[in-house]
Design an enzyme around this catalytic site. Structure first.
Site, PDB file in Angstrom:
ATOM      1  N   SER A 163       0.785  -0.971  -0.070  1.00 57.21           N
ATOM      2  CA  SER A 163      -0.083   0.072   0.083  1.00 57.21           C
ATOM      3  C   SER A 163       0.835   1.286  -0.115  1.00 57.21           C
ATOM      4  CB  SER A 163      -1.046  -0.035   1.099  1.00 57.21           C
ATOM      5  OG  SER A 163      -1.402   1.360   1.599  1.00 57.21           O
ATOM      6  N   TYR A 188       0.179  -0.191  10.836  1.00 59.73           N
ATOM      7  CA  TYR A 188      -0.106  -0.650   9.200  1.00 59.73           C
ATOM      8  C   TYR A 188       0.928  -0.052   8.227  1.00 59.73           C
ATOM      9  CZ  TYR A 188      -2.919  -0.438   4.822  1.00 59.73           C
ATOM     10  OH  TYR A 188      -3.222  -0.746   3.479  1.00 59.73           O
TER      11      TYR A 188
END
Length: 356
Positions: A163, A188
């Site tokens: 990502s 994350y």
């Protein structure tokens, strides 16, 4: 020996596709009849779209899933798919799935590591591992290593869904499991950096066996992945307006899954690997902004390496959406960092198909 001339350049190749390309676009003219693909998380969100696309192009698709009944219901109308059980946060479950698959004697042509979790509350799995790092990275690391005989037999492409969030944090070498204070966005970011670095080193180790690896940013898509992000956070990030209408900049699921399907199947990538992709092409490398994400030295935007304070692009636990940009930061494609992560992952999981 790995030398610079053996490395795929981290720069666009002019694929002819772009931000709004769909899985149907990138698969036009691609026949996957006789190929076998494994798609983790292949029953929800981008994983479901990936499964549908690969099966529609003729591939047999195996979908290992934590919620088997849910997966079977979601895939009931998709021909050429089989569902098995897998919990990436449980290394015994990973081993059991891999053993079952290897016992079938089949080779794997495509493995898409699409399952994941984003910005969840602090959660511990296994021996106290932070859940995002454990699920998004360590589980997939163990899975690939245990499936290695089938991947090598198939000369597979292994695609790891990273990502743009990788820009939020490099690997926190001194505290990867956030034992000294948890930040969901930095966790994350670290997990997504790990996904990218995993592809770098797997490609280095696997290329002589014909196994190539890629990572990617799929784009911004409204899927179940955002379930842990509050409405207030979504508004602050510009994802939705006050009425709850999603930004027109968001991709559809078919557009969001296109880059991982392209990475898994495109003839243009034959002989290439170890690179980070976005918008159905190899991404440009970009330097972090002065107040931006972590650098290759392991520091965050504030220059910290001790795991304290907030992450780059994060203030008081809230994501600063404007910090994230197109392209890949150096810390996510650094071969030295990738080798170091591989060694840490092998130590934590006790699995390494390439150990001597």
């Amino acid at each position: 020996m790995t030398t610079s001339e053996h490395l795929t350049a981290q720069r666009p190749i002019g694929s002819g596709f772009g931000t709004r390309s769909t899985t149907a676009d990138v698969l036009a003219g691609v026949d996957l009849t006789g190929r076998l693909a494994v798609v983790t998380g292949g029953y929800s969100g981008l994983g479901l779209e990936t499964t549908r696309a690969l099966a529609g192009a003729g591939a047999r698709v195996v979908v290992p899933s934590r919620r088997r009944a849910t997966a079977e219901a979601a895939l009931a109308d998709v021909a050429g798919v089989e569902v098995d059980a897998l919990d990436l946060a449980d290394l015994d479950s990973v081993r059991a799935f891999a053993d079952r698959f290897l016992a079938s004697g089949r080779a794997i042509d495509i493995l898409v590591n699409s399952a994941g979790v984003m910005a969840c509350p602090e959660t511990r799995v296994g021996p106290g591992w932070e859940a995002q790092f454990a699920t998004n990275h360590l589980g997939h690391y163990a899975l690939v290593n245990r499936l290695w005989p089938a991947l090598a037999d198939g000369g597979a492409r292994v695609v790891s869904v990273s990502s743009r969030g990788h820009q939020l944090s490099a690997i926190r070498w001194d505290d990867p499991h956030f034992k000294r204070g948890y930040d969901k966005w930095q966790a994350y970011g670290q997990a997504k950096t790990a996904n990218a670095l995993f592809a770098v080193h797997l490609d280095r180790l696997g290329r002589d066996a014909g196994v190539r690896a890629f990572s990617l940013h799929p784009g911004e898509i409204n899927t179940a992945l955002v379930r842990h992000v509050s409405e207030e956070e979504r508004i602050a990030a510009g994802w939705v307006d006050a009425e709850g209408t999603w930004s027109l900049e968001f991709k559809t699921p078919e557009q969001g899954a296109a880059t991982q399907v392209w990475a898994a199947t495109s003839p243009r990538l034959t002989g290439l690997g170890g690179v980070y992709c976005e918008d159905c092409d190899i991404a440009e490398p970009v330097e972090p902004r002065a107040n931006g994400a972590a650098g290759a030295d392991g520091t965050n935007g504030g220059g910290r390496t001790d795991g304290g304070g907030g992450a780059a692009g994060v203030a008081d636990g809230e994501l600063d959406h404007d910090v994230l940009t197109s392209g890949v930061h150096p810390h996510a494609i650094d071969p030295g960092e990738a080798a170091r992560l591989w060694a840490l992952s092998a130590e934590l999981t006790g699995v390494d198909a390439f150990a001597r």
